[in-house]
Design an enzyme around this catalytic site. Structure first.
Site, PDB file in Angstrom:
ATOM      1  CG  HIS A 198      -0.286   0.144   2.519  1.00  0.00           C
ATOM      2  ND1 HIS A 198       0.169  -0.937   3.227  1.00  0.00           N
ATOM      3  CD2 HIS A 198       0.018   1.227   3.270  1.00  0.00           C
ATOM      4  CE1 HIS A 198       0.723  -0.529   4.343  1.00  0.00           C
ATOM      5  NE2 HIS A 198       0.651   0.784   4.402  1.00  0.00           N
TER       6      HIS A 198
HETATM    7  C1  UD1 Z   1      -2.189   5.290   5.880  1.00  0.00           C
HETATM    8  C2  UD1 Z   1      -0.907   5.845   6.471  1.00  0.00           C
HETATM    9  C3  UD1 Z   1       0.210   4.834   6.307  1.00  0.00           C
HETATM   10  C4  UD1 Z   1      -0.194   3.482   6.873  1.00  0.00           C
HETATM   11  C5  UD1 Z   1      -1.517   3.042   6.290  1.00  0.00           C
HETATM   12  C6  UD1 Z   1      -1.959   1.798   7.003  1.00  0.00           C
HETATM   13  C7  UD1 Z   1      -0.557   8.264   6.393  1.00  0.00           C
HETATM   14  C8  UD1 Z   1       0.151   9.356   5.716  1.00  0.00           C
HETATM   15  N1  UD1 Z   1      -0.488   7.067   5.811  1.00  0.00           N
HETATM   16  O1  UD1 Z   1      -1.977   5.129   4.482  1.00  0.00           O
HETATM   17  O2  UD1 Z   1       1.362   5.269   6.989  1.00  0.00           O
HETATM   18  O3  UD1 Z   1       0.796   2.541   6.575  1.00  0.00           O
HETATM   19  O4  UD1 Z   1      -2.499   4.057   6.487  1.00  0.00           O
HETATM   20  O5  UD1 Z   1      -2.977   1.120   6.381  1.00  0.00           O
HETATM   21  O6  UD1 Z   1      -1.150   8.483   7.424  1.00  0.00           O
HETATM   22  N2  UD1 Z   1      -9.346   4.512   1.814  1.00  0.00           N
HETATM   23  C9  UD1 Z   1     -10.575   3.911   1.758  1.00  0.00           C
HETATM   24  N3  UD1 Z   1     -11.122   3.501   2.949  1.00  0.00           N
HETATM   25  C10 UD1 Z   1     -10.537   3.681   4.155  1.00  0.00           C
HETATM   26  C11 UD1 Z   1      -9.295   4.307   4.177  1.00  0.00           C
HETATM   27  C12 UD1 Z   1      -8.696   4.711   2.995  1.00  0.00           C
HETATM   28  O7  UD1 Z   1     -11.150   3.718   0.696  1.00  0.00           O
HETATM   29  O8  UD1 Z   1     -11.114   3.274   5.174  1.00  0.00           O
HETATM   30  C13 UD1 Z   1      -8.713   4.900   0.520  1.00  0.00           C
HETATM   31  C14 UD1 Z   1      -9.053   6.349   0.125  1.00  0.00           C
HETATM   32  O9  UD1 Z   1      -9.165   6.415  -1.270  1.00  0.00           O
HETATM   33  C15 UD1 Z   1      -7.831   7.113   0.557  1.00  0.00           C
HETATM   34  C16 UD1 Z   1      -6.729   6.102   0.354  1.00  0.00           C
HETATM   35  O10 UD1 Z   1      -7.310   4.838   0.665  1.00  0.00           O
HETATM   36  O11 UD1 Z   1      -7.642   8.274  -0.197  1.00  0.00           O
HETATM   37  C17 UD1 Z   1      -5.513   6.352   1.241  1.00  0.00           C
HETATM   38  O12 UD1 Z   1      -5.894   6.474   2.617  1.00  0.00           O
HETATM   39  P1  UD1 Z   1      -4.953   7.296   3.660  1.00  0.00           P
HETATM   40  O13 UD1 Z   1      -5.459   7.108   5.036  1.00  0.00           O
HETATM   41  O14 UD1 Z   1      -4.783   8.687   3.170  1.00  0.00           O
HETATM   42  O15 UD1 Z   1      -3.562   6.636   3.472  1.00  0.00           O
HETATM   43  P2  UD1 Z   1      -3.176   5.094   3.493  1.00  0.00           P
HETATM   44  O16 UD1 Z   1      -2.622   4.752   2.162  1.00  0.00           O
HETATM   45  O17 UD1 Z   1      -4.314   4.314   4.022  1.00  0.00           O
HETATM   46  N1  UDP Z   2      -3.587  -6.394   8.610  1.00  0.00           N
HETATM   47  C1  UDP Z   2      -4.840  -6.987   8.681  1.00  0.00           C
HETATM   48  N2  UDP Z   2      -5.475  -7.338   7.522  1.00  0.00           N
HETATM   49  C2  UDP Z   2      -4.923  -7.150   6.290  1.00  0.00           C
HETATM   50  C3  UDP Z   2      -3.627  -6.526   6.238  1.00  0.00           C
HETATM   51  C4  UDP Z   2      -3.000  -6.159   7.408  1.00  0.00           C
HETATM   52  O1  UDP Z   2      -5.351  -7.219   9.769  1.00  0.00           O
HETATM   53  O2  UDP Z   2      -5.544  -7.504   5.281  1.00  0.00           O
HETATM   54  C5  UDP Z   2      -2.916  -5.982   9.872  1.00  0.00           C
HETATM   55  C6  UDP Z   2      -1.545  -6.556  10.110  1.00  0.00           C
HETATM   56  O3  UDP Z   2      -1.608  -7.797  10.746  1.00  0.00           O
HETATM   57  C7  UDP Z   2      -0.912  -5.496  11.004  1.00  0.00           C
HETATM   58  C8  UDP Z   2      -1.528  -4.210  10.516  1.00  0.00           C
HETATM   59  O4  UDP Z   2      -2.702  -4.584   9.808  1.00  0.00           O
HETATM   60  O5  UDP Z   2      -1.282  -5.711  12.360  1.00  0.00           O
HETATM   61  C9  UDP Z   2      -0.567  -3.489   9.626  1.00  0.00           C
HETATM   62  O6  UDP Z   2      -1.189  -2.386   9.052  1.00  0.00           O
HETATM   63  P1  UDP Z   2      -0.751  -1.755   7.662  1.00  0.00           P
HETATM   64  O7  UDP Z   2       0.119  -2.691   6.906  1.00  0.00           O
HETATM   65  O8  UDP Z   2      -1.991  -1.262   7.035  1.00  0.00           O
HETATM   66  O9  UDP Z   2       0.048  -0.451   8.153  1.00  0.00           O
HETATM   67  P2  UDP Z   2       1.594  -0.158   8.457  1.00  0.00           P
HETATM   68  O10 UDP Z   2       2.044  -1.110   9.496  1.00  0.00           O
HETATM   69  O11 UDP Z   2       2.333  -0.252   7.164  1.00  0.00           O
HETATM   70  O12 UDP Z   2       1.574   1.266   8.914  1.00  0.00           O
END
Ligand code: UD1
Ligand code: UDP
Length: 370
Positions: free
Chosen positions: A205
């Protein structure tokens, strides 16, 4: 007050909530950064988190707008409740915003998972980490690299505490429940002898991997290549699912892709328990996640990280993690080796023992009461 907003925050908050509410009145804030059922509510349910006392419902937006909206909506909540301390976890936008509101109101901030540095300034998380640390009163660190990074940045040693890893607290606590899920059976991955058939688990992601077609498509090709040897499960984060649809497939194509049985299965994100079960049984994990590098090290499962750097070097030095950059040739080769049983062995880092939240709570309350 404990502020959370995104999927990994919920996993890190899960051990902190019972530990803190045993010693203090706790106000739980959800910023609403993640809001899909499968990215938020499912985690609250599975992790036994209480309903948030406040939900700011900020939703998705560009970085500045999202961070700004959290600042705007959180400030009146903190002014009303006036907590003695604000706890933030990890490195997402909600982490920095929570810390900044508190610091401006002269409320001391505790940063859980402080000190990690990838030294890659293009990562939004790197900015969040460094700024949050700069304004925190307590810096709770998971691994010794964090101590060194904070020392180099001139942060006073008496604010820094090596306490272990709250994400691994959750892993240890929830592994027995994960083992009871039917995830393996439902995915047809149960071996007749019990246990699991060999399979590979993938999450991607990071914007650097998924936001541009030139980055994402070679990775998908490599995963399809790996899928010739073993099933590859790819639960796609919503950001990644959107890009996959946009770049190659469309929803209809994804469905057809899965029906054709290529072995590469594009599926929605799993709940925490199902994911943990799959992670613990996988022959190899391919990821760009921060937390998953740590979980695989704790589980002893080989992990191939598609990034040029990691803020969690202990997972490479002591754990099962291998950093691959965007080298798809090495990815295919490394996973093939792992599937053949030739893989990196590691050990579990010091203090990743399931008791980090207790250490954090003890230190916090001791300082607040003195
Ligand atoms: C965010 C964090 C990242 C983390 C990740 C974990 C920041 C800058 N980034 O990235 O560090 O590793 O979460 O998962 O805070 N969206 C949905 N539904 C949701 C959430 C997001 O559809 O419930 C989609 C939206 O189109 C959104 C995109 O995902 O624009 C990105 O979401 P965002 O929270 O901005 O960043 P992540 O890529 O999720
Ligand atoms: N995770 C989950 N379901 C998924 C992918 C990840 O429960 O389909 C959990 C994973 O076990 C870990 C956390 O989400 O506990 C990690 O989150 P993510 O990779 O979104 O964020 P990051 O750690 O990169 O910030």
């Amino acid at each position: 007050m404990l502020v959370v907003g995104a999927r990994p925050n919920f996993v890190k908050a899960a051990p902190l909530v019972p530990a803190l509410s045993g010693r203090a009145v706790l106000h739980l804030v959800h910023t609403g950064q993640h809001y899909d059922e499968a990215m938020s509510r499912l985690f609250f349910d599975q992790l036994g988190l209480p309903r948030p006392d406040t939900n700011l419902e900020v939703g998705s937006a560009a970085h500045g707008a999202q961070t700004g909206l959290i600042l705007e909506r959180l400030e009146p909540v903190m002014m009303e409740w006036r907590p003695d301390a604000v706890v933030v976890v990890g490195d997402v936008n909600s982490t920095l915003a929570g810390a900044l509101v508190a610091a401006k109101l002269n409320i001391p901030v505790a940063h859980v998972e402080a000190g990690l540095r990838s030294f890659d300034p293009t990562m939004p998380e790197e900015i969040n980490r460094a700024l949050t640390d700069r304004i925190s009163r307590w810096l709770f660190v998971t691994e010794s690299s964090g101590i060194e990074n904070l020392r180099r940045e001139g942060i006073a040693a008496d604010r820094v505490h090596l306490v272990g890893n709250v994400m691994i607290d959750s892993l240890r606590r929830f592994l027995p429940a994960a083992e009871k899920t039917s995830a393996l059976r439902e995915l047809g991955l149960e071996a007749s002898s019990g246990g699991a058939r060999p399979f590979v688990l993938v999450t991607l992601h990071r914007p650097s991997n998924v936001d541009a077609m030139e980055s994402l498509l070679p990775l998908v090709d490599a995963l399809a290549e790996i899928a010739r040897n073993a099933p590859v499960l790819f639960p796609a984060h919503p950001r990644t699912a959107e890009r996959l649809e946009q770049f190659i497939m469309g929803r209809f194509f994804v469905q057809r892709w899965n029906e054709r049985g290529t072995g590469l299965r594009l599926i929605p994100p799993f709940g925490y328990l199902e994911f943990l079960r799959l992670e613990s049984c996988a022959a190899a994990v391919v990821t760009d996640s921060g937390g998953i590098q740590e979980e695989t090290t704790a589980l002893g499962v080989p992990c191939f990280t598609l990034r040029n750097s990691t803020e969690r070097p202990i997972t490479i030095e002591q754990g099962t993690n291998t950093l691959l950059g965007n080298d798809v040739g090495e990815l295919v080769r490394g996973v093939r080796e792992a599937l053949a049983g030739r893989r990196k062995h590691g050990r579990v880092p010091e203090l990743w023992d399931g008791h980090a939240a207790e250490r954090i709570t003890r230190q916090l309350l001791q300082d607040l009461e003195s």
